[in-house]
Design a protein around this motif. Structure first.
Motif, PDB file in Angstrom:
ATOM      1  N   GLY A 138       0.859  -1.177   0.000  1.00  0.00           N
ATOM      2  CA  GLY A 138       0.000   0.000   0.000  1.00  0.00           C
ATOM      3  C   GLY A 138       0.895   1.226   0.000  1.00  0.00           C
ATOM      4  O   GLY A 138       1.776   1.340   0.853  1.00  0.00           O
ATOM      5  N   ILE A 139       0.727   2.135  -0.965  1.00  0.00           N
ATOM      6  CA  ILE A 139       1.579   3.308  -1.113  1.00  0.00           C
ATOM      7  C   ILE A 139       0.722   4.564  -0.976  1.00  0.00           C
ATOM      8  O   ILE A 139      -0.294   4.720  -1.682  1.00  0.00           O
ATOM      9  N   TYR A 140       1.149   5.462  -0.086  1.00  0.00           N
ATOM     10  CA  TYR A 140       0.384   6.682   0.165  1.00  0.00           C
ATOM     11  C   TYR A 140       1.349   7.869   0.205  1.00  0.00           C
ATOM     12  O   TYR A 140       2.235   7.925   1.058  1.00  0.00           O
ATOM     13  N   LYS A 173      -2.022  11.365  -5.549  1.00  0.00           N
ATOM     14  CA  LYS A 173      -2.216  10.109  -6.280  1.00  0.00           C
ATOM     15  C   LYS A 173      -1.162  10.032  -7.398  1.00  0.00           C
ATOM     16  O   LYS A 173      -0.375  10.961  -7.599  1.00  0.00           O
ATOM     17  N   THR A 174      -1.186   8.958  -8.153  1.00  0.00           N
ATOM     18  CA  THR A 174      -0.160   8.749  -9.180  1.00  0.00           C
ATOM     19  C   THR A 174      -0.050   9.922 -10.162  1.00  0.00           C
ATOM     20  O   THR A 174       1.066  10.409 -10.406  1.00  0.00           O
ATOM     21  N   PRO A 175      -1.127  10.442 -10.726  1.00  0.00           N
ATOM     22  CA  PRO A 175      -0.981  11.595 -11.634  1.00  0.00           C
ATOM     23  C   PRO A 175      -0.363  12.813 -10.943  1.00  0.00           C
ATOM     24  O   PRO A 175       0.416  13.553 -11.561  1.00  0.00           O
ATOM     25  N   ASP A 176      -0.703  13.009  -9.660  1.00  0.00           N
ATOM     26  CA  ASP A 176      -0.157  14.154  -8.929  1.00  0.00           C
ATOM     27  C   ASP A 176       1.348  14.010  -8.710  1.00  0.00           C
ATOM     28  O   ASP A 176       2.104  14.984  -8.838  1.00  0.00           O
ATOM     29  N   GLU A 231       2.506   9.826 -20.475  1.00  0.00           N
ATOM     30  CA  GLU A 231       2.993   9.006 -21.595  1.00  0.00           C
ATOM     31  C   GLU A 231       4.404   8.483 -21.311  1.00  0.00           C
ATOM     32  O   GLU A 231       4.698   7.309 -21.559  1.00  0.00           O
ATOM     33  N   GLU A 232       5.279   9.370 -20.804  1.00  0.00           N
ATOM     34  CA  GLU A 232       6.635   8.935 -20.444  1.00  0.00           C
ATOM     35  C   GLU A 232       6.593   7.832 -19.397  1.00  0.00           C
ATOM     36  O   GLU A 232       7.331   6.840 -19.474  1.00  0.00           O
ATOM     37  N   PHE A 233       5.733   8.025 -18.417  1.00  0.00           N
ATOM     38  CA  PHE A 233       5.614   7.047 -17.330  1.00  0.00           C
ATOM     39  C   PHE A 233       5.162   5.691 -17.854  1.00  0.00           C
ATOM     40  O   PHE A 233       5.772   4.648 -17.552  1.00  0.00           O
ATOM     41  N   LEU A 234       4.096   5.675 -18.623  1.00  0.00           N
ATOM     42  CA  LEU A 234       3.555   4.405 -19.109  1.00  0.00           C
ATOM     43  C   LEU A 234       4.547   3.701 -20.035  1.00  0.00           C
ATOM     44  O   LEU A 234       4.700   2.468 -19.966  1.00  0.00           O
ATOM     45  N   ASN A 235       5.218   4.453 -20.903  1.00  0.00           N
ATOM     46  CA  ASN A 235       6.214   3.841 -21.785  1.00  0.00           C
ATOM     47  C   ASN A 235       7.372   3.248 -20.983  1.00  0.00           C
ATOM     48  O   ASN A 235       7.870   2.156 -21.300  1.00  0.00           O
ATOM     49  N   ALA A 236       7.806   3.972 -19.938  1.00  0.00           N
ATOM     50  CA  ALA A 236       8.891   3.461 -19.100  1.00  0.00           C
ATOM     51  C   ALA A 236       8.457   2.192 -18.368  1.00  0.00           C
ATOM     52  O   ALA A 236       9.242   1.245 -18.208  1.00  0.00           O
ATOM     53  N   CYS A 237       7.212   2.150 -17.928  1.00  0.00           N
ATOM     54  CA  CYS A 237       6.704   0.949 -17.263  1.00  0.00           C
ATOM     55  C   CYS A 237       6.680  -0.238 -18.229  1.00  0.00           C
ATOM     56  O   CYS A 237       7.075  -1.361 -17.860  1.00  0.00           O
ATOM     57  N   LEU A 289      -1.362   2.170 -11.262  1.00  0.00           N
ATOM     58  CA  LEU A 289      -0.155   1.673 -10.600  1.00  0.00           C
ATOM     59  C   LEU A 289       0.235   2.588  -9.442  1.00  0.00           C
ATOM     60  O   LEU A 289       0.072   3.804  -9.502  1.00  0.00           O
ATOM     61  N   GLN A 290       0.763   1.982  -8.384  1.00  0.00           N
ATOM     62  CA  GLN A 290       1.207   2.740  -7.224  1.00  0.00           C
ATOM     63  C   GLN A 290       2.653   3.198  -7.437  1.00  0.00           C
ATOM     64  O   GLN A 290       3.513   2.385  -7.786  1.00  0.00           O
ATOM     65  N   VAL A 291       2.913   4.480  -7.188  1.00  0.00           N
ATOM     66  CA  VAL A 291       4.253   5.039  -7.398  1.00  0.00           C
ATOM     67  C   VAL A 291       4.617   5.940  -6.231  1.00  0.00           C
ATOM     68  O   VAL A 291       3.748   6.407  -5.482  1.00  0.00           O
ATOM     69  N   PHE A 292       5.917   6.195  -6.100  1.00  0.00           N
ATOM     70  CA  PHE A 292       6.389   7.188  -5.137  1.00  0.00           C
ATOM     71  C   PHE A 292       7.820   7.582  -5.476  1.00  0.00           C
ATOM     72  O   PHE A 292       8.554   6.797  -6.081  1.00  0.00           O
TER      73      PHE A 292
END
Length: 495
Positions: A384-386, A397-400, A410-416, A458-461
Motif C-alpha cells: 500500500g503506497i500513500y 495520487k499517481t498523476p499528482d 505518456e513517459e511514465f507508461l512507456n517506461a513501465c 499503478l502505485q508510485v512514489f
C-alpha cells in the motif's frame, strides 16, 4: 529526496554488509559509532596534507568609522563551498599472488582555517587517510589490499556541512565516518552539540534510536525460519540491539532535510558483529509526520500445529488536514482490515496467511511516502503506497506525483512497459530457448506490458534520491497470475 551534491565516487559501493569482531569505539571521529578493531598500521610513504586552504584573508587594517558605517555585512558563507578534496586516485592492481583489484581512494576536507575544520581534516587524514596510505604501501610491495575504495558525500542543513565517508573492504563490509562542521562558528559538532542545535533532547534521540534500530533488526531477519532462532541466538541479539552498547551518544549522526540520520550498527546473526545502516529517525521534517496507529506482535499456533510469528504495525499520518485524514482512512481500510482479519483468523485457530504488516517512510522534498508491505505465507506479498504533501496537506495520487516530478503520463507508461517487459525477460532468462514454446513463454511475455498491467492505477512514489519507484505486477509463468515487485524507473525530466 535527492541527495544534495552527492560527491560519492562512482567506484564506492554503498553496501551494508558487516565485519566480524566485537564493536568498539571508532577512532575516525568524535561522533563515531561502534566500529571493528583496526588493522596494524604500516609505515607511511604517501603523505596526505592535513592543512586546508584558508577561505578568507585577514584584513590588513581596521576600517575607519565612516567606512564601517557604509560597509555592508559580509555575505554568509555557502557551506557547499567549504567541501574540498585532500586527494583522489584510482586504478587497477594485481598482487604477487595473482589477485586483481579495482580500487578508488578519495579523501575530502573542510576548506577553512578554523579549529573545528583543522580537527576534522586531521581526523580524516589520521583515520581513513591512514588506511589509504597502508593500501598504497601494500601495492608497492605487491601485497594484497583489504580496502577497495574510500569515498564520501556531503550534506548541508542550514549552516552545517556534514561529510560522510565510506570505506569498502574486500570482505563486503562498509565502514563509516561522519563529521559535522558548523560554518557560522567554525566548530566541529559532536552528537550532543548537533542535537542541541536541532532542538532534540538526548532522551528523545536515544529512545527513537532504540525503536528504529529494533524495527530495522526485525525487518532484516523477517524471513529467517523460526527453527533457526535458537541456533542464531535471535532473541538474545534482539535484546542486545537496544542496549547502551549500541544506543549511545557516540553514534554517528548528521542532519538531512530537517531530520536526523543515524548510522546505525545493526547486529548480525551470522559472521559479522553488526552492519552499518544509515537510518532517518523521523525527528524532524516530513518524516516526523509518520506515526503509528496500532502495533502488536507475538507467536501463534493454529489447530494444525503450525507456529507463526506475527507482526502487525499500522501507520498513520500525524496531521489534521483533509489529505492526511483521507490517507489514514485508506490505510485503516487496507492495513487495519488485514490486522482485524488476522485476529479473527487466530481466534478461530485457522492458518494465518497474512502474517506481517510493516511500514516505512520515504521523503523527497516535501513529499512523505508511507510504504506498507504485507508479508504473505503464499509468497504473494503486496503493498500500500500513500504519498502526502507536507506543504499543501494533499494526498498525492499517481498523476499528482508524476506532475510534481515533471514526468508526463505518456513517459511514465512507456517506461513501465519497457521495465516490466525487461524484468520478465531477466527473471525467466534461465529457461532454455528450446523449452520456451511448450511453457507458453511468448504469450506470457506479451501480457507483461499490456494495459491490464500498465496503467495509471499503478502505485508510485519518489524515493530519497528523486527516483520514481513503481509497485510493478510482473506476470508469472507459474503460481499466481503475477507477483508484485518494487522497481525503479529510468526516467528523466525532473530534478
Amino acid at each position: 529526496m535527492k541527495k544534495l551534491l552527492v560527491l560519492l565516487l562512482a567506484a564506492v559501493l554503498l553496501l551494508t554488509a558487516g565485519c566480524g569482531g566485537t564493536p568498539v569505539e571508532s577512532t575516525h571521529g568524535t561522533t563515531a559509532a561502534p566500529a571493528p578493531e583496526s588493522t596494524a598500521h604500516l609505515p607511511e610513504t604517501t603523505s596526505i596534507p592535513t592543512d586546508s586552504p584558508v577561505t578568507t584573508e585577514a584584513a590588513t587594517a581596521e576600517p575607519s568609522t565612516a567606512e564601517a558605517a557604509t560597509t555592508e555585512a559580509p555575505e554568509p558563507v555557502d557551506p557547499w563551498s567549504l567541501l574540498g578534496e585532500l586527494s583522489f586516485d584510482q586504478g587497477t592492481y594485481t598482487d604477487d599472488a595473482g589477485d586483481s583489484y579495482t580500487w578508488s581512494y578519495g579523501l575530502p576536507c573542510v576548506l577553512a582555517d578554523t579549529e573545528g575544520a583543522n580537527a576534522i581534516n586531521r581526523a580524516i587524514s589520521d583515520g581513513f587517510g591512514n588506511d589509504v596510505r597502508e593500501s598504497m604501501n601494500a601495492m608497492e610491495r605487491g601485497d594484497s589490499i583489504g580496502v577497495l575504495s574510500v569515498g564520501y558525500y556531503g550534506v548541508v542543513w542550514e549552516d552545517v556541512l556534514s561529510i560522510v565517508l565510506l570505506k569498502h573492504l574486500y570482505f563486503d563490509w562498509t565502514d563509516y565516518a561522519v563529521y559535522n562542521y558548523e560554518v557560522s562558528t567554525g566548530r566541529q559538532l559532536t552528537t550532543p552539540l548537533l542535537l542541541e542545535k536541532m532542538g532534540i533532547s538526548e532522551d528523545q534521540f536515544l529512545e527513537r534510536c532504540r525503536t528504529s534500530f529494533r524495527d530495522h533488526f526485525l525487518e532484516n531477519y523477517k524471513n529467517i525460519p523460526r527453527e533457526y532462532y535458537e541456533s542464531a541466538n535471535y532473541y538474545d541479539m534482539l535484546a542486545m540491539q537496544t542496549t547502551d552498547e549500541y544506543i549511545n551518544l557516540d553514534l554517528m549522526v548528521y542532519p538531512e532535510n530537517d531530520d536526523l540520520v543515524a548510522v546505525a550498527p545493526i547486529i548480525s546473526l551470522a559472521g559479522p558483529a553488526f552492519f552499518y545502516h544509515p537510518l532517518h529517525l523521523g525527528l524532524g521534517g516530513p518524516l516526523a509526520l509518520l506515526g503509528q496507529a496500532s502495533f502488536e506482535e507475538g507467536t501463534y499456533t493454529d489447530d494444525s500445529g503450525n507456529v507463526t510469528d506475527y507482526y502487525f504495525a499500522v501507520p498513520c499520518i500525524l496531521a489534521d488536514t483533509e489529505g492526511a485524514r483521507a490517507i489514514n482512512e485508506a490505510i485503516d481500510a487496507f492495513a487495519g482490515q488485514i490486522v482485524r482479519d488476522g485476529k479473527e483468523t487466530m481466534e478461530g485457530k485457522y492458518s494465518l496467511i497474512d502474517y506481517a504488516v510493516r511500514y516505512t517512510g520515504h521523503v523527497w522534498k516535501d513529499i512523505l511516502t508511507v510504504e506498507i508491505h504485507v508479508d504473505n505465507d503464499w509468497g504473494c506479498d503486496y503493498y500500500g503506497i500513500y504519498c502526502y504533501s507536507a506543504d499543501t496537506g494533499a494526498w498525492l495520487k499517481t498523476p499528482d506525483v508524476l506532475q510534481r516530478m515533471g514526468i508526463s503520463q505518456e513517459e511514465f507508461l512507456n517506461a513501465c512497459r519497457r521495465t516490466f517487459r525487461q524484468t520478465f525477460i531477466d527473471m525467466n532468462s534461465q529457461i532454455p530457448e528450446e523449452n520456451r514454446e511448450q511453457y507458453g513463454y511468448s504469450s506470457f511475455l506479451e501480457k507483461t506490458d499490456s494495459d491490464r498491467y500498465v496503467n495509471m492505477e499503478l502505485q508510485v512514489f519518489p524515493n530519497e534520491d528523486g527516483e520514481l519507484m513503481v509497485i510493478a505486477p510482473i506476470v508469472s509463468m507459474a503460481g499466481a497470475d503475477f507477483y508484485y515487485h518494487k522497481l525503479g524507473l529510468s526516467l528523466y525530466g525532473y530534478e
